[in-house]
Design a protein around this motif. Sequence first.
Motif, PDB file in Angstrom:
ATOM      1  N   ILE A   1      81.610  78.111  28.748  1.00 15.53           N
ATOM      2  CA  ILE A   1      81.517  78.557  30.144  1.00 15.53           C
ATOM      3  C   ILE A   1      80.093  78.393  30.660  1.00 15.53           C
ATOM      4  O   ILE A   1      79.870  77.869  31.762  1.00 15.53           O
ATOM      5  CB  ILE A   1      81.995  80.030  30.278  1.00 15.53           C
ATOM      6  CG1 ILE A   1      83.497  80.099  30.025  1.00 15.53           C
ATOM      7  CG2 ILE A   1      81.635  80.597  31.646  1.00 15.53           C
ATOM      8  CD1 ILE A   1      84.119  81.471  30.191  1.00 15.53           C
TER       9      ILE A   1
ATOM     10  N   GLU B   1      79.446  74.603  31.272  1.00 14.92           N
ATOM     11  CA  GLU B   1      80.212  74.002  32.376  1.00 14.92           C
ATOM     12  C   GLU B   1      79.717  74.550  33.725  1.00 14.92           C
ATOM     13  O   GLU B   1      79.420  73.790  34.642  1.00 14.92           O
ATOM     14  CB  GLU B   1      81.710  74.301  32.212  1.00 14.92           C
ATOM     15  CG  GLU B   1      82.346  73.497  31.085  1.00 14.92           C
ATOM     16  CD  GLU B   1      83.877  73.633  30.975  1.00 14.92           C
ATOM     17  OE1 GLU B   1      84.448  72.947  30.122  1.00 14.92           O
ATOM     18  OE2 GLU B   1      84.491  74.405  31.736  1.00 14.92           O
TER      19      GLU B   1
ATOM     20  N   GLU C   1      70.383  81.335  24.575  1.00 13.07           N
ATOM     21  CA  GLU C   1      71.430  81.307  23.542  1.00 13.07           C
ATOM     22  C   GLU C   1      70.911  81.984  22.274  1.00 13.07           C
ATOM     23  O   GLU C   1      69.790  81.737  21.843  1.00 13.07           O
ATOM     24  CB  GLU C   1      71.839  79.846  23.281  1.00 13.07           C
ATOM     25  CG  GLU C   1      72.615  79.578  22.020  1.00 13.07           C
ATOM     26  CD  GLU C   1      73.957  80.295  21.887  1.00 13.07           C
ATOM     27  OE1 GLU C   1      74.708  80.357  22.857  1.00 13.07           O
ATOM     28  OE2 GLU C   1      74.221  80.823  20.781  1.00 13.07           O
TER      29      GLU C   1
ATOM     30  N   GLY D   1      81.468  85.016  25.577  1.00 17.44           N
ATOM     31  CA  GLY D   1      82.804  85.052  24.978  1.00 17.44           C
ATOM     32  C   GLY D   1      83.747  85.915  25.785  1.00 17.44           C
ATOM     33  O   GLY D   1      83.363  86.499  26.811  1.00 17.44           O
TER      34      GLY D   1
ATOM     35  N   VAL E   1      87.694  70.706  24.340  1.00 12.53           N
ATOM     36  CA  VAL E   1      86.971  69.821  25.263  1.00 12.53           C
ATOM     37  C   VAL E   1      85.988  70.640  26.091  1.00 12.53           C
ATOM     38  O   VAL E   1      86.327  71.731  26.550  1.00 12.53           O
ATOM     39  CB  VAL E   1      87.965  69.101  26.217  1.00 12.53           C
ATOM     40  CG1 VAL E   1      87.227  68.307  27.281  1.00 12.53           C
ATOM     41  CG2 VAL E   1      88.907  68.190  25.433  1.00 12.53           C
TER      42      VAL E   1
HETATM   43  P1  NAD Z   1      81.926  80.849  23.856  1.00  8.50           P
HETATM   44  O1  NAD Z   1      82.371  81.540  22.658  1.00  8.50           O
HETATM   45  O2  NAD Z   1      82.280  79.429  24.081  1.00  8.50           O
HETATM   46  O3  NAD Z   1      80.328  80.887  23.944  1.00  8.50           O
HETATM   47  C1  NAD Z   1      79.607  82.077  23.881  1.00  8.50           C
HETATM   48  C2  NAD Z   1      78.176  81.724  23.529  1.00  8.50           C
HETATM   49  O4  NAD Z   1      77.402  82.902  23.694  1.00  8.50           O
HETATM   50  C3  NAD Z   1      78.011  81.277  22.075  1.00  8.50           C
HETATM   51  O5  NAD Z   1      77.235  80.106  22.043  1.00  8.50           O
HETATM   52  C4  NAD Z   1      77.326  82.453  21.420  1.00  8.50           C
HETATM   53  O6  NAD Z   1      76.499  82.071  20.350  1.00  8.50           O
HETATM   54  C5  NAD Z   1      76.523  83.002  22.599  1.00  8.50           C
HETATM   55  N1  NAD Z   1      76.161  84.409  22.469  1.00  8.50           N
HETATM   56  C6  NAD Z   1      76.902  85.422  21.957  1.00  8.50           C
HETATM   57  N2  NAD Z   1      76.210  86.575  22.014  1.00  8.50           N
HETATM   58  C7  NAD Z   1      75.007  86.276  22.589  1.00  8.50           C
HETATM   59  C8  NAD Z   1      73.858  87.043  22.918  1.00  8.50           C
HETATM   60  N3  NAD Z   1      73.797  88.343  22.652  1.00  8.50           N
HETATM   61  N4  NAD Z   1      72.817  86.408  23.492  1.00  8.50           N
HETATM   62  C9  NAD Z   1      72.860  85.070  23.764  1.00  8.50           C
HETATM   63  N5  NAD Z   1      73.918  84.307  23.452  1.00  8.50           N
HETATM   64  C10 NAD Z   1      74.982  84.901  22.888  1.00  8.50           C
HETATM   65  O7  NAD Z   1      82.391  81.779  25.077  1.00  8.50           O
HETATM   66  P2  NAD Z   1      82.434  81.509  26.636  1.00  8.50           P
HETATM   67  O8  NAD Z   1      81.579  80.349  27.004  1.00  8.50           O
HETATM   68  O9  NAD Z   1      82.182  82.826  27.270  1.00  8.50           O
HETATM   69  O10 NAD Z   1      83.945  81.107  26.846  1.00  8.50           O
HETATM   70  C11 NAD Z   1      84.995  82.038  26.533  1.00  8.50           C
HETATM   71  C12 NAD Z   1      86.240  81.346  26.097  1.00  8.50           C
HETATM   72  O11 NAD Z   1      86.817  80.604  27.157  1.00  8.50           O
HETATM   73  C13 NAD Z   1      85.982  80.390  24.965  1.00  8.50           C
HETATM   74  O12 NAD Z   1      86.703  80.844  23.845  1.00  8.50           O
HETATM   75  C14 NAD Z   1      86.490  79.075  25.410  1.00  8.50           C
HETATM   76  O13 NAD Z   1      87.353  78.520  24.460  1.00  8.50           O
HETATM   77  C15 NAD Z   1      87.248  79.359  26.701  1.00  8.50           C
HETATM   78  N6  NAD Z   1      86.858  78.301  27.650  1.00  8.50           N
HETATM   79  C16 NAD Z   1      87.265  77.036  27.385  1.00  8.50           C
HETATM   80  C17 NAD Z   1      86.873  76.009  28.217  1.00  8.50           C
HETATM   81  C18 NAD Z   1      87.301  74.630  27.903  1.00  8.50           C
HETATM   82  O14 NAD Z   1      88.204  74.459  27.092  1.00  8.50           O
HETATM   83  N7  NAD Z   1      86.723  73.611  28.513  1.00  8.50           N
HETATM   84  C19 NAD Z   1      86.078  76.264  29.315  1.00  8.50           C
HETATM   85  C20 NAD Z   1      85.677  77.560  29.547  1.00  8.50           C
HETATM   86  C21 NAD Z   1      86.095  78.578  28.704  1.00  8.50           C
END
Ligand code: NAD
Length: 473
Positions: free
Chosen positions: A191, A194, A210, A278, A356
């Motif tokens: 997220i 993107e 991150e 997340g 993706v």
């Molecule tokens: P994610 O799990 O993809 O990424 C979360 C990121 O935050 C990770 O890199 C993690 O290391 C980091 N993080 C965690 N705690 C942190 C902290 N305290 N400080 C800094 N960084 C920290 O989660 P998201 O981007 O929120 O997306 C959520 C879900 O939505 C995902 O599981 C994803 O599969 C889904 N999603 C999918 C798509 C796609 O398929 N294109 C697009 C958007 C969302």
Amino acid sequence: MAAPTSYDVIIIGSGPGGYIAAVRCGQLGLKTAIIEKYSTLGGTCLNVGCIPSKAVLESTELYQKATHQFAEHGIDADNLRADLPRMMARKDQVVKKVCDGVVFLMKKNKVDVLHGVASFVDATTLRVAPSDGGSGEEQQLTAKNIIIATGSKPSTLPFITLDKERIITSTEALALRELPKHVIIVGGGVIGLELGSVYARLGSKVSVVEYTDAIIPTMDRTLGKELLRSLKKQGLEFYLSHKVTAVERAGDTVTLTAQGGPSAELKLEGDYCLVSVGRRPYTEGLNLAAAGVELDEKGRVKVNEDLQTTAPGIWAIGDVVRGAMLAHKASDEGVYVAELIAGKTPEVNYLLIPGVVYTWPEVASVGYTEEQLKEQGKAYKVGSFPYSASGRAVAGADTEGLVKVLTDAQTDEILGVHMIGARIADIIAEAVGIMHFRGAAEDVGLMSHAHPTYAEAFKEACLNAAGIGALNM
Ligand code: NAD
Ligand code: FAD
């Protein structure tokens, strides 16, 4: 209250898990109802997730190309201006169209749709109460089978208060009416990257903080490294290995504090902070205890390999259960459960659910990562092919990217495919197809690929992995 209406299957939640399960149940002749608490069908994915994010990614990608690539193609496009409210209005129309499409699908498949909040009375009875602010009577329904498909909500960190104005989640980030000057993003996952791309393309300063030492850390490490290089070139700033300790708002200013090492405090000031660390499974208000449905240690509905919960006749699918939080995973599970209920023998191969990331370049992955193969002690071979050697990529002026193929060192079976580059989101389907039939890299090398296409890069990487040698490198 009227006597409860009875169904073969009731589904709670109309996201890509729930509505696809409903379609399949309808096709299989089961008397089916779906309950959705919001006024539109489609869940997170169609309303505030996959579809609106891809709509604005597409609009901003066109703008990015026009402002940064047209000149190289000999096209002068001076005085271009992005109109954010119009982009958002188009996105809203796209969302309406796909959500209306789900209403049509429910009618077509004779699925009864109820709007309201569902909760368990017991293992076979559901109460449907009017949603917040809604009027109407409470209803009770009974069913032989109930499928929980209630999805997920954004997570946050304990010390961050999401005010949804300046400290926001993806939902608000997809509905901004003004262009941020500086968006600070907590989390370099899907997220964050993107939506960070969307605003960077429009001219906002974007800083990603991150926690781990890589972006998209759960994907094959090569992809994170390549993507980091590309996104930095596009102007995004990254602070890896930083532990966020505070995010505070004063007026229209948001300040993030993070620790990048024992004596390396980072302070960033911006006008918006997107928290994308997340998502968490959503089970609030379901009264699961009344039905004997248990949660696991991460708050997900506990299921066995057939997606049965701890209560007979109650199933759960999608983001609310273990596994990747992806729309197509939720849909695959919806079909699986519908078919099991109808007495069929379906299957879902979790290893072959592709992931993706719709940045530019796009990123896609299926199967094992190189890190996983190392951990398993598996003997593997690596084949790769850079987009810079692809005639199609050179013609399209999109030469950033590569395809990496991992194969079994003994049998040549493809174990993992990891790609970054133009049109990768679609090319990954070929990798899924060949892996579904447990094909070898040499098989792909023998298959004719149209020239010039981006897909040829996959064939070349396979030839390389099979030890035959890429033809264009
Ligand atoms: P994610 O799990 O993809 O990424 C979360 C990121 O935050 C990770 O890199 C993690 O290391 C980091 N993080 C965690 N705690 C942190 C902290 N305290 N400080 C800094 N960084 C920290 O989660 P998201 O981007 O929120 O997306 C959520 C879900 O939505 C995902 O599981 C994803 O599969 C889904 N999603 C999918 C798509 C796609 O398929 N294109 C697009 C958007 C969302
Ligand atoms: P959801 O889509 O979350 O649907 C659950 C539904 O249940 C909701 O409509 C909710 O209102 C309803 N509900 C909950 N409780 C009740 C109740 N008690 N009574 C009645 N109704 C209830 N995935 C991809 O594969 N590709 C992408 O490109 C992608 N992009 C994304 C972009 C963003 C910004 C976000 C946030 C997510 C994205 N995802 C993407 C993830 C995808 O949206 C989810 O994996 C998917 O929506 C999960 O589907 P689901 O059916 O399990 O749940």
